[in-house]
Design a protein around this motif. Structure first.
Motif, PDB file in Angstrom:
ATOM      1  N   UNK A 101       0.828  -1.194   0.000  1.00 61.30           N
ATOM      2  CA  UNK A 101       0.000   0.000   0.000  1.00 61.30           C
ATOM      3  C   UNK A 101       0.871   1.255   0.000  1.00 61.30           C
ATOM      4  N   UNK A 102       2.006   1.192   0.661  1.00 61.63           N
ATOM      5  CA  UNK A 102       2.908   2.332   0.693  1.00 61.63           C
ATOM      6  C   UNK A 102       3.401   2.671  -0.715  1.00 61.63           C
ATOM      7  N   UNK A 103       3.724   1.661  -1.487  1.00 62.01           N
ATOM      8  CA  UNK A 103       4.145   1.891  -2.880  1.00 62.01           C
ATOM      9  C   UNK A 103       3.017   2.494  -3.712  1.00 62.01           C
ATOM     10  N   UNK A 104       1.783   2.050  -3.506  1.00 62.16           N
ATOM     11  CA  UNK A 104       0.632   2.584  -4.249  1.00 62.16           C
ATOM     12  C   UNK A 104       0.393   4.053  -3.900  1.00 62.16           C
ATOM     13  N   UNK A 105       0.546   4.394  -2.619  1.00 62.88           N
ATOM     14  CA  UNK A 105       0.361   5.777  -2.186  1.00 62.88           C
ATOM     15  C   UNK A 105       1.388   6.683  -2.852  1.00 62.88           C
ATOM     16  N   UNK A 106       2.595   6.176  -2.995  1.00 57.99           N
ATOM     17  CA  UNK A 106       3.713   6.985  -3.463  1.00 57.99           C
ATOM     18  C   UNK A 106       3.958   6.900  -4.970  1.00 57.99           C
ATOM     19  N   UNK A 107       3.231   6.077  -5.688  1.00 63.47           N
ATOM     20  CA  UNK A 107       3.551   5.832  -7.096  1.00 63.47           C
ATOM     21  C   UNK A 107       3.490   7.077  -7.975  1.00 63.47           C
ATOM     22  N   UNK A 108       2.708   8.093  -7.622  1.00 59.74           N
ATOM     23  CA  UNK A 108       2.620   9.309  -8.433  1.00 59.74           C
ATOM     24  C   UNK A 108       3.685  10.337  -8.051  1.00 59.74           C
TER      25      UNK A 108
END
Length: 164
Positions: A1-8
Motif C-alpha cells: 500500500x505504501x508503494x501505491x500511495x507513493x507511485x505518483x
C-alpha cells in the motif's frame, strides 16, 4: 500500500493526505515520510525554491516606533496603507498618483499625526525603493527596511491588514 500511495511521486504532504483518505496503520505518517525522503525521483524534482523560514519581527516598546507600509489597489483606486506594529492600528491614505513624491507626501501627513517612527518596513515597490524615498528616510531619520524581493509576504503585518 505504501508503494501505491507513493507511485505518483506527489511529495510528502500530498502522499499523507492521499493515505489518510482511505487508510490507517500505526506509524503511517513516519513510514510515508521515510518512503518519500529516500525516493530519488522525489529528491530530483523537489521544490528548489523552498519558502524562506518565517522570521518574527521584534515588537516595539511604544506606538508608532515600527511601521509597515504597502501600496494596494481597490476598485481602481490606489492607497497607501501603514500599520503600527505595536497596536496594529491601520492608517490609509488615498493616493492621487503613484509617484514617489505622492507617496512621500502622504507618509509625511501620517507622520505629522503620529510622529516619525524609528523603522519603516516595506516591500520593494518602486515608490518605496526609490532614491527619493531613501533620501526622505535619511532626512527624517528613520531606518527603512525592505523585504526580500523573493519573499514579499515577510511584510505580513501590512499584507494581512490589506486583506482585511
Amino acid at each position: 500500500m505504501l508503494d501505491r500511495i507513493h507511485e505518483a511521486h506527489l511529495g510528502m504532504v500530498k502522499c499523507k493526505a492521499r493515505a489518510r483518505e482511505v487508510l490507517f496503520w500505526p506509524g503511517m505518517s513516519t513510514d510515508i515520510e521515510e518512503k518519500v525522503a529516500t525516493c530519488n525521483i522525489c529528491a530530483r524534482y523537489t521544490n528548489i525554491n523552498a519558502k524562506e523560514p518565517f522570521i518574527p519581527h521584534d515588537i516595539p516598546n511604544r506606538p508608532w516606533a515600527k511601521v509597515a507600509m504597502d501600496l494596494f489597489e481597490l476598485k481602481g483606486q490606489h492607497y497607501l496603507l501603514s500599520v503600527d506594529y505595536l497596536s496594529k492600528w491601520p492608517e490609509i491614505s488615498k493616493l492621487q498618483g503613484l509617484t514617489s513624491s505622492s507617496v512621500i507626501n502622504h507618509v509625511k501627513c501620517q507622520f505629522s499625526k503620529y510622529g516619525i517612527p524609528d523603522q519603516v518596513i516595506s516591500d520593494n515597490g518602486p515608490q518605496l525603493a526609490s532614491r527619493e524615498f531613501a533620501k526622505f528616510s535619511k532626512d527624517y531619520g528613520f531606518q527603512h527596511t525592505t523585504t526580500s524581493p523573493h519573499y514579499p509576504s515577510s511584510n505580513g503585518q501590512v499584507k494581512r491588514m490589506a486583506q482585511t
